[in-house]
Design a protein around this motif. Structure first.
Motif, PDB file in Angstrom:
ATOM      1  N   UNK A 123       0.820  -1.209   0.000  1.00 36.71           N
ATOM      2  CA  UNK A 123       0.000   0.000   0.000  1.00 36.71           C
ATOM      3  C   UNK A 123       0.855   1.261   0.000  1.00 36.71           C
ATOM      4  N   UNK A 124       0.179   2.387  -0.077  1.00 34.48           N
ATOM      5  CA  UNK A 124       0.817   3.676   0.166  1.00 34.48           C
ATOM      6  C   UNK A 124       0.939   3.851   1.678  1.00 34.48           C
ATOM      7  N   UNK A 125       1.762   4.771   2.114  1.00 40.80           N
ATOM      8  CA  UNK A 125       1.937   4.994   3.546  1.00 40.80           C
ATOM      9  C   UNK A 125       0.596   5.327   4.188  1.00 40.80           C
ATOM     10  N   UNK A 126       0.277   4.648   5.279  1.00 44.47           N
ATOM     11  CA  UNK A 126      -1.018   4.826   5.923  1.00 44.47           C
ATOM     12  C   UNK A 126      -1.023   5.984   6.926  1.00 44.47           C
ATOM     13  N   UNK A 127       0.115   6.232   7.592  1.00 51.84           N
ATOM     14  CA  UNK A 127       0.152   7.265   8.618  1.00 51.84           C
ATOM     15  C   UNK A 127       0.766   8.562   8.088  1.00 51.84           C
ATOM     16  N   UNK A 128       0.461   8.883   6.844  1.00 53.12           N
ATOM     17  CA  UNK A 128       0.935  10.124   6.237  1.00 53.12           C
ATOM     18  C   UNK A 128       0.229  11.314   6.901  1.00 53.12           C
ATOM     19  N   UNK A 129       0.818  12.460   6.876  1.00 49.77           N
ATOM     20  CA  UNK A 129       0.208  13.647   7.489  1.00 49.77           C
ATOM     21  C   UNK A 129      -1.158  13.924   6.859  1.00 49.77           C
ATOM     22  N   UNK A 130      -2.138  14.219   7.702  1.00 47.10           N
ATOM     23  CA  UNK A 130      -3.519  14.391   7.231  1.00 47.10           C
ATOM     24  C   UNK A 130      -3.660  15.542   6.247  1.00 47.10           C
ATOM     25  N   UNK A 131      -2.978  16.657   6.494  1.00 48.99           N
ATOM     26  CA  UNK A 131      -3.114  17.808   5.594  1.00 48.99           C
ATOM     27  C   UNK A 131      -2.532  17.500   4.217  1.00 48.99           C
ATOM     28  N   UNK A 132      -1.439  16.736   4.160  1.00 50.48           N
ATOM     29  CA  UNK A 132      -0.839  16.374   2.883  1.00 50.48           C
ATOM     30  C   UNK A 132      -1.728  15.381   2.138  1.00 50.48           C
ATOM     31  N   UNK A 133      -2.292  14.433   2.866  1.00 51.58           N
ATOM     32  CA  UNK A 133      -3.189  13.450   2.265  1.00 51.58           C
ATOM     33  C   UNK A 133      -4.454  14.130   1.736  1.00 51.58           C
ATOM     34  N   UNK A 134      -4.974  15.068   2.488  1.00 50.66           N
ATOM     35  CA  UNK A 134      -6.179  15.785   2.068  1.00 50.66           C
ATOM     36  C   UNK A 134      -5.906  16.630   0.833  1.00 50.66           C
TER      37      UNK A 134
END
Length: 288
Positions: free
Chosen positions: A100-111
């Protein structure tokens, strides 16, 4: 009664039934692909959390003495359905392992950039010349991600499943294809077979050429089977892919088996056929 009136009457008679079906459809639930196990895994070096999508062959629990070839693939969420279907019919004895892609990526970057944002960092070979983009996406960490696959992913699979270490395959598409080319030319023994679909190599050919020309690598040989493809409508990408093919051929490496396929379609529409054609190629390798 003429034909038009008969048709109108038939529609009116069926309207109540159509309404009932429409109401039924509104009551839906999520469907989970059968036989797919999802396991959490940590990149122990970078302290990042990922998931593995694992599918075992149907006869796995019955054949307790059999070891199985494994197809590892990046962009797990995008590719699991196609590869699951293709292997179900073409290579049913393969274990699938999607990363998978990184799951615990920063929320603002993911959004801002999507759940797949970590692929820009993990699959890229070189840094961006744009300081702002580099700071945001951290391009050029393919080496770190390869360490994660070698030291954590593969070891986890081979310690817990009857996986054949001599029959590992890598499947990558687009940036995943580029990442596969990087693996081939840096740590070629990671996999025996490489499937590189429409690799996005726009800025990376000079670096890959330098890797390919490494004297020690030339002397040792790649000892791999490689499937490379791109779509007929991928003009620029196709040019770069042809350069990769040329530099691989220029090695005159007898331990390298190279299959080159041009598939009808664009970057998006060539993907399904890439999956089917490459799994067919892989099946033929395993039956030779």
């Amino acid at each position: 009664m003429n034909m038009k009136k008969c048709f109108t009457l038939a529609i009116l008679l069926f309207l109540p039934f159509l309404t009932v079906h429409a109401n039924d459809v509104s009551e839906t639930s999520d469907f989970t692909l059968s036989k797919i196990q999802v396991a959490s895994i940590k990149d122990t070096q970078a302290d990042r959390q990922y998931e593995l999508y694992i599918k075992l062959p149907e006869e796995y629990t019955k054949n307790k003495d059999k070891i199985y070839p494994v197809i590892y693939f990046t962009d797990a969420l995008w590719h699991i359905e196609l590869l699951s279907a293709a292997t179900e019919f073409l290579m049913e004895d393969a274990i699938l392992v999607g990363i998978s892609w990184q799951k615990d990526i920063k929320e603002d970057l993911q959004k801002d950039s999507g759940a797949h944002v970590s692929r820009f960092r993990d699959y890229s070979i070189s840094k961006s010349s744009n300081p702002e983009r580099q700071a945001k996406y951290q391009f050029g960490q393919a080496s770190n991600h390869l360490d994660f696959i070698r030291n954590d992913v593969i070891k986890t699979i081979e310690n817990n499943y009857r996986a054949d270490p001599n029959k590992r395959t890598y499947f990558g598409y687009s940036m995943g294809g580029k990442f596969g080319a990087y693996i081939l030319l840096t740590q070629h023994d990671t996999f025996k077979n490489y499937i590189l679909g429409s690799p996005s190599l726009s800025r990376d050919i000079p670096y890959l050429s330098k890797l390919s020309g490494n004297t020690a690598l030339k002397r040792k040989g790649l000892n791999a089977n490689v499937f490379i493809s791109y779509g007929t409508l991928e003009k620029k990408l196709g040019m770069h892919t042809e350069k990769l093919i040329t530099l691989l051929k220029a090695r005159n490496d007898k331990s390298l088996s190279l299959k080159h396929v041009v598939i009808e379609g664009s970057h998006q529409t060539a993907f399904p056929l890439t999956g089917v054609r490459s799994v067919t190629w892989l099946t033929n390798l395993n039956t030779d």
